[in-house]
Design a protein around this motif. Structure first.
Motif, PDB file in Angstrom:
ATOM      1  N   LEU A 177       0.838  -1.199   0.000  1.00 35.09           N
ATOM      2  CA  LEU A 177       0.000   0.000   0.000  1.00 35.09           C
ATOM      3  C   LEU A 177       0.870   1.244   0.000  1.00 35.09           C
ATOM      4  CD1 LEU A 177      -2.166  -1.420   2.848  1.00 35.09           C
ATOM      5  CD2 LEU A 177      -2.935  -1.211   0.490  1.00 35.09           C
ATOM      6  N   GLY A 178       0.330   2.302  -0.560  1.00 36.82           N
ATOM      7  CA  GLY A 178       1.112   3.528  -0.609  1.00 36.82           C
ATOM      8  C   GLY A 178       0.246   4.759  -0.492  1.00 36.82           C
ATOM      9  N   TRP A 179       0.898   5.845  -0.123  1.00 34.79           N
ATOM     10  CA  TRP A 179       0.293   7.173  -0.138  1.00 34.79           C
ATOM     11  C   TRP A 179       1.091   8.045  -1.104  1.00 34.79           C
ATOM     12  CZ3 TRP A 179      -4.174   8.713   2.100  1.00 34.79           C
ATOM     13  CH2 TRP A 179      -4.717   7.925   3.114  1.00 34.79           C
ATOM     14  N   PHE A 180       0.355   8.770  -1.926  1.00 30.89           N
ATOM     15  CA  PHE A 180       0.937   9.722  -2.855  1.00 30.89           C
ATOM     16  C   PHE A 180       0.269  11.064  -2.625  1.00 30.89           C
ATOM     17  CE2 PHE A 180       3.427   7.117  -5.870  1.00 30.89           C
ATOM     18  CZ  PHE A 180       3.076   5.859  -5.411  1.00 30.89           C
ATOM     19  N   ARG A 181       0.830  12.124  -3.176  1.00 32.17           N
ATOM     20  CA  ARG A 181       0.205  13.434  -3.076  1.00 32.17           C
ATOM     21  C   ARG A 181       0.473  14.242  -4.345  1.00 32.17           C
ATOM     22  NH1 ARG A 181       3.984  16.187   1.670  1.00 32.17           N
ATOM     23  NH2 ARG A 181       5.875  16.488   0.403  1.00 32.17           N
ATOM     24  N   GLN A 182      -0.439  15.162  -4.592  1.00 37.14           N
ATOM     25  CA  GLN A 182      -0.290  16.036  -5.743  1.00 37.14           C
ATOM     26  C   GLN A 182      -0.627  17.457  -5.335  1.00 37.14           C
ATOM     27  OE1 GLN A 182      -2.535  14.948  -9.257  1.00 37.14           O
ATOM     28  NE2 GLN A 182      -1.119  16.063 -10.562  1.00 37.14           N
ATOM     29  N   PRO A 226      -0.865  21.616  -6.236  1.00 43.20           N
ATOM     30  CA  PRO A 226      -1.292  22.378  -7.415  1.00 43.20           C
ATOM     31  C   PRO A 226      -0.122  22.673  -8.351  1.00 43.20           C
ATOM     32  CG  PRO A 226      -2.265  23.275  -5.432  1.00 43.20           C
ATOM     33  CD  PRO A 226      -1.280  22.247  -4.983  1.00 43.20           C
ATOM     34  N   GLY A 227      -0.317  22.350  -9.622  1.00 42.37           N
ATOM     35  CA  GLY A 227       0.698  22.621 -10.619  1.00 42.37           C
ATOM     36  C   GLY A 227       1.870  21.665 -10.624  1.00 42.37           C
ATOM     37  N   LYS A 228       1.804  20.634  -9.805  1.00 37.63           N
ATOM     38  CA  LYS A 228       2.910  19.671  -9.728  1.00 37.63           C
ATOM     39  C   LYS A 228       2.419  18.265 -10.053  1.00 37.63           C
ATOM     40  CE  LYS A 228       5.663  22.202  -6.328  1.00 37.63           C
ATOM     41  NZ  LYS A 228       6.397  22.111  -5.029  1.00 37.63           N
ATOM     42  N   GLU A 229       3.358  17.402 -10.353  1.00 37.85           N
ATOM     43  CA  GLU A 229       3.017  16.017 -10.623  1.00 37.85           C
ATOM     44  C   GLU A 229       2.792  15.271  -9.306  1.00 37.85           C
ATOM     45  OE1 GLU A 229       5.417  15.409 -14.842  1.00 37.85           O
ATOM     46  OE2 GLU A 229       5.964  14.233 -13.078  1.00 37.85           O
ATOM     47  N   ARG A 230       2.035  14.197  -9.397  1.00 34.50           N
ATOM     48  CA  ARG A 230       1.801  13.364  -8.226  1.00 34.50           C
ATOM     49  C   ARG A 230       3.113  12.713  -7.807  1.00 34.50           C
ATOM     50  NH1 ARG A 230      -3.262   9.465  -8.574  1.00 34.50           N
ATOM     51  NH2 ARG A 230      -1.985   8.504 -10.215  1.00 34.50           N
ATOM     52  N   GLU A 231       3.364  12.680  -6.514  1.00 31.63           N
ATOM     53  CA  GLU A 231       4.628  12.157  -6.014  1.00 31.63           C
ATOM     54  C   GLU A 231       4.395  11.168  -4.870  1.00 31.63           C
ATOM     55  OE1 GLU A 231       6.993  15.331  -4.392  1.00 31.63           O
ATOM     56  OE2 GLU A 231       5.597  15.730  -2.765  1.00 31.63           O
ATOM     57  N   PHE A 232       5.340  10.266  -4.731  1.00 32.00           N
ATOM     58  CA  PHE A 232       5.311   9.269  -3.665  1.00 32.00           C
ATOM     59  C   PHE A 232       5.542   9.931  -2.318  1.00 32.00           C
ATOM     60  CE2 PHE A 232       5.872   5.274  -1.641  1.00 32.00           C
ATOM     61  CZ  PHE A 232       6.982   5.355  -0.828  1.00 32.00           C
ATOM     62  N   VAL A 233       4.794   9.476  -1.314  1.00 31.10           N
ATOM     63  CA  VAL A 233       4.956   9.965   0.046  1.00 31.10           C
ATOM     64  C   VAL A 233       5.463   8.847   0.966  1.00 31.10           C
ATOM     65  CG1 VAL A 233       3.773  10.904   2.060  1.00 31.10           C
ATOM     66  CG2 VAL A 233       3.156  11.700  -0.245  1.00 31.10           C
ATOM     67  N   ALA A 234       4.729   7.737   0.973  1.00 34.25           N
ATOM     68  CA  ALA A 234       5.088   6.638   1.880  1.00 34.25           C
ATOM     69  C   ALA A 234       4.498   5.344   1.363  1.00 34.25           C
ATOM     70  CB  ALA A 234       4.576   6.913   3.293  1.00 34.25           C
ATOM     71  N   GLY A 235       5.147   4.227   1.696  1.00 34.32           N
ATOM     72  CA  GLY A 235       4.649   2.920   1.304  1.00 34.32           C
ATOM     73  C   GLY A 235       4.900   1.905   2.404  1.00 34.32           C
ATOM     74  N   ILE A 236       4.082   0.854   2.401  1.00 37.94           N
ATOM     75  CA  ILE A 236       4.237  -0.213   3.380  1.00 37.94           C
ATOM     76  C   ILE A 236       4.020  -1.540   2.673  1.00 37.94           C
ATOM     77  CG2 ILE A 236       1.808   0.012   4.119  1.00 37.94           C
ATOM     78  CD1 ILE A 236       2.806  -0.742   6.973  1.00 37.94           C
ATOM     79  N   ASP A 237       4.956  -2.464   2.874  1.00 40.05           N
ATOM     80  CA  ASP A 237       4.822  -3.746   2.180  1.00 40.05           C
ATOM     81  C   ASP A 237       4.072  -4.752   3.049  1.00 40.05           C
ATOM     82  OD1 ASP A 237       8.320  -4.801   2.641  1.00 40.05           O
ATOM     83  OD2 ASP A 237       6.644  -4.759   4.039  1.00 40.05           O
ATOM     84  N   ASP A 260       3.489  20.697   2.483  1.00 45.02           N
ATOM     85  CA  ASP A 260       2.724  19.450   2.550  1.00 45.02           C
ATOM     86  C   ASP A 260       1.313  19.614   2.001  1.00 45.02           C
ATOM     87  OD1 ASP A 260       4.290  18.926   5.712  1.00 45.02           O
ATOM     88  OD2 ASP A 260       4.784  17.928   3.824  1.00 45.02           O
ATOM     89  N   THR A 261       0.932  20.838   1.654  1.00 43.94           N
ATOM     90  CA  THR A 261      -0.390  21.084   1.086  1.00 43.94           C
ATOM     91  C   THR A 261      -0.529  20.360  -0.246  1.00 43.94           C
ATOM     92  OG1 THR A 261      -0.643  23.225   2.163  1.00 43.94           O
ATOM     93  CG2 THR A 261      -1.936  22.833   0.162  1.00 43.94           C
ATOM     94  N   ALA A 262      -1.544  19.510  -0.353  1.00 39.14           N
ATOM     95  CA  ALA A 262      -1.738  18.706  -1.553  1.00 39.14           C
ATOM     96  C   ALA A 262      -3.003  17.866  -1.397  1.00 39.14           C
ATOM     97  CB  ALA A 262      -0.535  17.776  -1.781  1.00 39.14           C
ATOM     98  N   VAL A 263      -3.387  17.248  -2.499  1.00 40.95           N
ATOM     99  CA  VAL A 263      -4.388  16.188  -2.435  1.00 40.95           C
ATOM    100  C   VAL A 263      -3.637  14.879  -2.207  1.00 40.95           C
ATOM    101  CG1 VAL A 263      -6.199  14.939  -3.647  1.00 40.95           C
ATOM    102  CG2 VAL A 263      -5.969  17.414  -3.961  1.00 40.95           C
ATOM    103  N   TYR A 264      -4.047  14.129  -1.215  1.00 35.60           N
ATOM    104  CA  TYR A 264      -3.380  12.889  -0.845  1.00 35.60           C
ATOM    105  C   TYR A 264      -4.203  11.690  -1.313  1.00 35.60           C
ATOM    106  CZ  TYR A 264       0.065  15.329   1.965  1.00 35.60           C
ATOM    107  OH  TYR A 264       1.113  16.127   2.368  1.00 35.60           O
ATOM    108  N   TYR A 265      -3.516  10.745  -1.948  1.00 32.90           N
ATOM    109  CA  TYR A 265      -4.164   9.555  -2.493  1.00 32.90           C
ATOM    110  C   TYR A 265      -3.567   8.303  -1.855  1.00 32.90           C
ATOM    111  CZ  TYR A 265      -5.415  12.754  -6.290  1.00 32.90           C
ATOM    112  OH  TYR A 265      -5.898  13.805  -7.025  1.00 32.90           O
ATOM    113  N   CYS A 266      -4.430   7.362  -1.512  1.00 30.95           N
ATOM    114  CA  CYS A 266      -3.918   6.048  -1.143  1.00 30.95           C
ATOM    115  C   CYS A 266      -4.035   5.127  -2.358  1.00 30.95           C
ATOM    116  CB  CYS A 266      -4.659   5.460   0.052  1.00 30.95           C
ATOM    117  SG  CYS A 266      -6.372   5.022  -0.253  1.00 30.95           S
TER     118      CYS A 266
END
Length: 129
Positions: free
Chosen positions: A34-39, A41-52, A89-95
């Protein structure tokens, strides 16, 4: 069909904390990473954290020491505890949930968006000064 639903976003002052949660539906969960990503404004979505599957955790350098990812296989949830938040850290966060994977994953695998087969709709996190 697997669904991922995030919650816990909101507005917080710099230096504050938030806890994001992501609930998964469907049969598969414990055999996936599982992972969390964030995007931002005006930037590409980026990796934040992951757990195996083993519980091993991986973090982007920008959040290391401030964020903690965890999972609860019985409840089919993945969480992201975010402390010492700053404006960047302001962004939309996606799991997201990967395809079936080995017990141990690598940082490079979890950081790659193409490793994931399911995504949530996102939750907004806004950090004010």
């Amino acid at each position: 069909q697997v669904q991922l639903v995030e919650s816990g976003g909101g507005l917080v002052q710099a230096g504050g904390s938030l806890r994001l949660s992501c609930a998964a539906s469907g049969r598969t969960f414990s055999d996936r990473a599982l992972g969390w990503f964030r995007q931002a404004p005006g930037k590409e979505r980026e990796f934040v954290a992951g757990i195996d599957r083993s519980g091993g955790t991986f973090y982007a350098d920008s959040v290391k020491g401030r964020f903690t990812i965890s999972r609860d296989n019985a409840k089919k949830t993945v969480s992201l505890q975010m402390n010492s938040l700053n404006i960047d850290d302001t962004a939309v966060y996606y799991c997201a949930k990967t395809r079936r994977v080995a017990f141990f994953a690598t940082y490079h695998y979890l950081a790659a968006q193409e490793s994931y087969e399911s995504w949530g709709q996102g939750t907004q996190v806004t950090v004010s000064s």
